[in-house]
Write a protein that holds these residues in place. Structure first.
Motif, PDB file in Angstrom:
ATOM      1  N   LEU A  90      40.370  40.191  34.040  1.00 39.00           N
ATOM      2  CA  LEU A  90      41.198  39.383  34.945  1.00 39.00           C
ATOM      3  C   LEU A  90      40.724  39.508  36.388  1.00 39.00           C
ATOM      4  O   LEU A  90      40.692  38.517  37.117  1.00 39.00           O
ATOM      5  CB  LEU A  90      42.672  39.773  34.833  1.00 39.00           C
ATOM      6  CG  LEU A  90      43.398  39.241  33.613  1.00 39.00           C
ATOM      7  CD1 LEU A  90      44.796  39.847  33.517  1.00 39.00           C
ATOM      8  CD2 LEU A  90      43.469  37.726  33.637  1.00 39.00           C
ATOM      9  N   THR A  91      40.358  40.711  36.800  1.00 40.28           N
ATOM     10  CA  THR A  91      39.851  40.893  38.165  1.00 40.28           C
ATOM     11  C   THR A  91      38.624  40.007  38.391  1.00 40.28           C
ATOM     12  O   THR A  91      38.509  39.340  39.414  1.00 40.28           O
ATOM     13  CB  THR A  91      39.499  42.372  38.416  1.00 40.28           C
ATOM     14  OG1 THR A  91      40.695  43.149  38.282  1.00 40.28           O
ATOM     15  CG2 THR A  91      38.914  42.583  39.800  1.00 40.28           C
ATOM     16  N   TYR A  92      37.736  39.976  37.416  1.00 34.48           N
ATOM     17  CA  TYR A  92      36.539  39.138  37.502  1.00 34.48           C
ATOM     18  C   TYR A  92      36.920  37.656  37.558  1.00 34.48           C
ATOM     19  O   TYR A  92      36.432  36.905  38.400  1.00 34.48           O
ATOM     20  CB  TYR A  92      35.647  39.419  36.289  1.00 34.48           C
ATOM     21  CG  TYR A  92      34.353  38.659  36.280  1.00 34.48           C
ATOM     22  CD1 TYR A  92      33.208  39.199  36.859  1.00 34.48           C
ATOM     23  CD2 TYR A  92      34.253  37.399  35.679  1.00 34.48           C
ATOM     24  CE1 TYR A  92      32.001  38.512  36.845  1.00 34.48           C
ATOM     25  CE2 TYR A  92      33.054  36.709  35.664  1.00 34.48           C
ATOM     26  CZ  TYR A  92      31.940  37.262  36.244  1.00 34.48           C
ATOM     27  OH  TYR A  92      30.757  36.580  36.236  1.00 34.48           O
ATOM     28  N   LEU A  93      37.814  37.239  36.661  1.00 32.87           N
ATOM     29  CA  LEU A  93      38.201  35.828  36.577  1.00 32.87           C
ATOM     30  C   LEU A  93      39.052  35.378  37.764  1.00 32.87           C
ATOM     31  O   LEU A  93      39.065  34.200  38.115  1.00 32.87           O
ATOM     32  CB  LEU A  93      38.947  35.561  35.263  1.00 32.87           C
ATOM     33  CG  LEU A  93      38.083  35.707  34.004  1.00 32.87           C
ATOM     34  CD1 LEU A  93      38.954  35.716  32.759  1.00 32.87           C
ATOM     35  CD2 LEU A  93      37.041  34.610  33.934  1.00 32.87           C
ATOM     36  N   GLN A  94      39.771  36.314  38.394  1.00 32.32           N
ATOM     37  CA  GLN A  94      40.605  35.986  39.552  1.00 32.32           C
ATOM     38  C   GLN A  94      39.793  35.829  40.823  1.00 32.32           C
ATOM     39  O   GLN A  94      40.240  35.199  41.771  1.00 32.32           O
ATOM     40  CB  GLN A  94      41.650  37.095  39.783  1.00 32.32           C
ATOM     41  CG  GLN A  94      42.717  37.151  38.737  1.00 32.32           C
ATOM     42  CD  GLN A  94      43.527  38.435  38.804  1.00 32.32           C
ATOM     43  OE1 GLN A  94      43.165  39.394  39.478  1.00 32.32           O
ATOM     44  NE2 GLN A  94      44.636  38.450  38.087  1.00 32.32           N
ATOM     45  N   SER A  95      38.617  36.407  40.854  1.00 33.38           N
ATOM     46  CA  SER A  95      37.825  36.392  42.092  1.00 33.38           C
ATOM     47  C   SER A  95      37.202  35.020  42.315  1.00 33.38           C
ATOM     48  O   SER A  95      37.898  34.065  42.606  1.00 33.38           O
ATOM     49  CB  SER A  95      36.771  37.506  42.053  1.00 33.38           C
ATOM     50  OG  SER A  95      35.857  37.283  40.999  1.00 33.38           O
ATOM     51  N   THR A  96      35.934  34.902  42.174  1.00 33.68           N
ATOM     52  CA  THR A  96      35.254  33.638  42.498  1.00 33.68           C
ATOM     53  C   THR A  96      34.857  32.825  41.258  1.00 33.68           C
ATOM     54  O   THR A  96      34.243  31.782  41.394  1.00 33.68           O
ATOM     55  CB  THR A  96      33.988  33.913  43.327  1.00 33.68           C
ATOM     56  OG1 THR A  96      33.122  34.765  42.567  1.00 33.68           O
ATOM     57  CG2 THR A  96      34.334  34.565  44.654  1.00 33.68           C
ATOM     58  N   HIS A  97      35.210  33.300  40.069  1.00 38.68           N
ATOM     59  CA  HIS A  97      34.727  32.669  38.836  1.00 38.68           C
ATOM     60  C   HIS A  97      35.029  31.169  38.776  1.00 38.68           C
ATOM     61  O   HIS A  97      34.169  30.381  38.409  1.00 38.68           O
ATOM     62  CB  HIS A  97      35.310  33.371  37.612  1.00 38.68           C
ATOM     63  CG  HIS A  97      34.736  32.892  36.319  1.00 38.68           C
ATOM     64  ND1 HIS A  97      33.449  33.186  35.922  1.00 38.68           N
ATOM     65  CD2 HIS A  97      35.253  32.114  35.338  1.00 38.68           C
ATOM     66  CE1 HIS A  97      33.208  32.625  34.751  1.00 38.68           C
ATOM     67  NE2 HIS A  97      34.288  31.975  34.364  1.00 38.68           N
ATOM     68  N   PHE A  98      36.231  30.755  39.139  1.00 45.14           N
ATOM     69  CA  PHE A  98      36.611  29.344  39.043  1.00 45.14           C
ATOM     70  C   PHE A  98      36.577  28.626  40.390  1.00 45.14           C
ATOM     71  O   PHE A  98      37.144  27.554  40.536  1.00 45.14           O
ATOM     72  CB  PHE A  98      38.011  29.211  38.422  1.00 45.14           C
ATOM     73  CG  PHE A  98      38.073  29.651  36.982  1.00 45.14           C
ATOM     74  CD1 PHE A  98      37.438  28.918  35.993  1.00 45.14           C
ATOM     75  CD2 PHE A  98      38.764  30.792  36.625  1.00 45.14           C
ATOM     76  CE1 PHE A  98      37.497  29.323  34.658  1.00 45.14           C
ATOM     77  CE2 PHE A  98      38.832  31.201  35.305  1.00 45.14           C
ATOM     78  CZ  PHE A  98      38.195  30.465  34.316  1.00 45.14           C
ATOM     79  N   GLN A  99      35.888  29.185  41.374  1.00 48.07           N
ATOM     80  CA  GLN A  99      35.883  28.633  42.728  1.00 48.07           C
ATOM     81  C   GLN A  99      35.096  27.335  42.867  1.00 48.07           C
ATOM     82  O   GLN A  99      35.483  26.461  43.613  1.00 48.07           O
ATOM     83  CB  GLN A  99      35.303  29.651  43.718  1.00 48.07           C
ATOM     84  CG  GLN A  99      36.183  30.843  43.943  1.00 48.07           C
ATOM     85  CD  GLN A  99      37.262  30.583  44.969  1.00 48.07           C
ATOM     86  OE1 GLN A  99      37.105  29.746  45.836  1.00 48.07           O
ATOM     87  NE2 GLN A  99      38.357  31.298  44.860  1.00 48.07           N
ATOM     88  N   VAL A 100      33.975  27.217  42.166  1.00 50.85           N
ATOM     89  CA  VAL A 100      33.080  26.071  42.358  1.00 50.85           C
ATOM     90  C   VAL A 100      33.013  25.265  41.055  1.00 50.85           C
ATOM     91  O   VAL A 100      32.343  25.669  40.107  1.00 50.85           O
ATOM     92  CB  VAL A 100      31.669  26.535  42.791  1.00 50.85           C
ATOM     93  CG1 VAL A 100      30.754  25.345  43.017  1.00 50.85           C
ATOM     94  CG2 VAL A 100      31.760  27.394  44.043  1.00 50.85           C
TER      95      VAL A 100
END
Length: 189
Positions: A90-100
């Protein structure tokens, strides 16, 4: 589905859909511990509007999934503490994963139970329809379903992403890809 679905240029619908999927997923990761929201779970229909599935959990996969797949695989394999695996994921997915949104493929994926009759039916149907809706946005996407090879990067990305939330997911589980026909897609935004 709202009555206000409309056609638009294929590129506009594709961009709007992938951008919306990124926002819906980012919100689910940040606010609901990654639980799939309504916008991630389309109704699955035949072209004659027969319902095949009321809800199917879908995933969007990065264009270049090697980094995220490697991270997810490492997290799942390094500990048997399911809570720790999910928290790191979740930490990984909450960061920039879905930003672009441009970093994601336009083919959606979904995991099915072994020997799923619905998966077999989808593969053998020339076109199915995925109906997405959440908040004031809706999309109707005619799609061609295909079985993904376990050796493919998109299969592995889907498998290891899902294992963050279900580490017991077996090897060889059926994973289907859904390629939208953007020229025939409709949206309401």
């Amino acid at each position: 589905m709202p009555e206000t679905l409309r056609a638009a240029p294929a590129a506009d619908i594709q961009d709007a859909f992938i951008g919306w999927q990124c926002r819906v997923r980012q919100q689910a990761m940040r606010n609901d511990e990654g639980r799939p929201s309504q916008g991630m779970m389309p109704r699955v229909l035949t072209t004659d509007a027969s319902v095949l599935m009321e809800r199917m959990i879908t995933l969007i996969v990065p264009r270049h999934p090697f980094e995220s797949t490697t991270f997810f695989k490492h997290q799942v394999r390094k500990t048997h503490d399911r809570r720790e695996v999910m928290e790191k994921g979740l930490t990984y997915l909450q960061s920039t994963h879905f930003q672009v949104s441009t970093g994601f493929r336009d083919e959606l994926t979904a995991v099915f139970a072994p020997h799923s009759e619905v998966a077999k039916q989808l593969i053998n149907t020339p076109t199915c329809v995925l109906e997405f809706s959440q908040f004031s946005q809706s999309f109707r996407l005619p799609c061609r379903a295909r079985a993904l090879s376990p050796d493919s990067g998109i299969y592995q990305a889907t498998l290891w992403h899902n294992r963050l939330f279900n580490p017991q997911l077996p090897d060889g589980v059926p994973i289907l890809g859904f390629q939208p026909d953007w020229d025939e897609a409709l949206m309401a935004v």
